[in-house]
Scaffold this active site. Structure first.
Site, PDB file in Angstrom:
ATOM      1  N   ASP A   5      31.514  47.412  36.702  1.00 58.02           N
ATOM      2  CA  ASP A   5      31.867  46.007  36.946  1.00 58.02           C
ATOM      3  C   ASP A   5      33.045  45.605  36.053  1.00 58.02           C
ATOM      4  O   ASP A   5      32.919  45.614  34.826  1.00 58.02           O
ATOM      5  CB  ASP A   5      30.645  45.119  36.653  1.00 58.02           C
ATOM      6  CG  ASP A   5      30.820  43.702  37.168  1.00 58.02           C
ATOM      7  OD1 ASP A   5      31.973  43.221  37.243  1.00 58.02           O
ATOM      8  OD2 ASP A   5      29.804  43.065  37.486  1.00 58.02           O
TER       9      ASP A   5
ATOM     10  N   HIS B 148      31.484  45.067  40.896  1.00 60.84           N
ATOM     11  CA  HIS B 148      30.972  43.696  40.906  1.00 60.84           C
ATOM     12  C   HIS B 148      30.335  43.348  42.245  1.00 60.84           C
ATOM     13  O   HIS B 148      29.457  42.491  42.318  1.00 60.84           O
ATOM     14  CB  HIS B 148      32.099  42.705  40.580  1.00 60.84           C
ATOM     15  CG  HIS B 148      31.606  41.336  40.222  1.00 60.84           C
ATOM     16  ND1 HIS B 148      30.885  41.070  39.063  1.00 60.84           N
ATOM     17  CD2 HIS B 148      31.699  40.136  40.872  1.00 60.84           C
ATOM     18  CE1 HIS B 148      30.570  39.793  39.019  1.00 60.84           C
ATOM     19  NE2 HIS B 148      31.050  39.202  40.105  1.00 60.84           N
TER      20      HIS B 148
ATOM     21  N   SER C 110      26.721  36.677  40.907  1.00 60.56           N
ATOM     22  CA  SER C 110      27.906  36.344  40.124  1.00 60.56           C
ATOM     23  C   SER C 110      27.799  34.914  39.572  1.00 60.56           C
ATOM     24  O   SER C 110      26.906  34.642  38.771  1.00 60.56           O
ATOM     25  CB  SER C 110      29.156  36.562  40.994  1.00 60.56           C
ATOM     26  OG  SER C 110      30.332  36.521  40.237  1.00 60.56           O
TER      27      SER C 110
END
Length: 208
Positions: free
Chosen positions: A155, A186, A105
């Site tokens: 996501d 995610h 991320s």
């Protein structure tokens, strides 16, 4: 940027030939977050794991953002260079080769920025749920650099066209990009671990 400027963990290699890993956590993580992941995907590798130096509502990050998915690009550039300096100093101190970044991320986004801004710092990268970090990136020479980009089909944070654009951007810079879209959101899944482990094993075998 001295090595001590980042709170970090370093674990030396226990197996010769395993590439060192630079572990870069997501928003709200810290220097301990990805140690277990690093050991799963590349047992025996040296692990260098810094904590992001930007706080967002008390949560560590590697650069500022203006909103979800909207980055402060001046800060992205500055923080990427800081991270590059940190890695260079840590390499000298610990006697390790250029590492493969493993970023999740926000950590994957700063790794992507580092590839574009200071490509010589990293030997390659595993980018987990990454986005394009810069709207106007410099022309980078990533000739042959191995990159694994793992995106989640569901996501809610990273649009599919954004991750595809990142894969194209890195490929155009000469990197050897493998982009896989997983049936995930995610968060990371077991498939991420398995694919990353297999990929880095192949990278290490080719390097040997």
């Amino acid at each position: 940027m001295t090595e001590s400027a980042f709170i970090h963990r370093f674990e030396p290699a226990t197996r010769a030939g395993s590439p060192p890993l630079l572990l870069l956590h997501g928003t709200g993580g810290d220097e301990n977050d990805l140690l277990g992941l690093g050991k799963m995907i590349s047992p025996g590798s040296a692990l260098l794991s810094p904590r992001g130096r930007v706080l967002e509502h008390g949560m560590p990050r590697f650069f500022r953002r203006l909103a979800e998915g909207v980055f402060d690009e001046d800060d992205v550039r500055r923080r990427a260079h800081e991270l590059g300096d940190f890695v260079s100093e840590a390499r000298q101190r610990h006697g390790i080769a250029a590492p493969v970044a493993v970023g999740f991320s926000n950590g994957a986004n700063i790794a992507a920025a580092l590839l574009l801004l200071e490509p010589e710092v990293l030997a390659g990268a595993i980018l987990l749920r990454a986005m394009v970090p810069l709207s106007d990136p410099p022309t980078a020479d990533l000739a042959g650099k191995p990159i694994l980009l793992l995106s989640g089909q569901g996501d809610p944070i990273v649009p599919a066209d954004n991750s595809a654009r990142l894969a194209a951007l890195l490929s155009q810079a000469g990197a050897s990009v493998t982009h896989r879209i997983l049936p995930a959101g995610h968060q990371l899944s077991q498939a991420d671990v398995t694919l990353a482990r297999d990929w880095i094993g192949n990278v290490a075998a080719k390097a040997a």
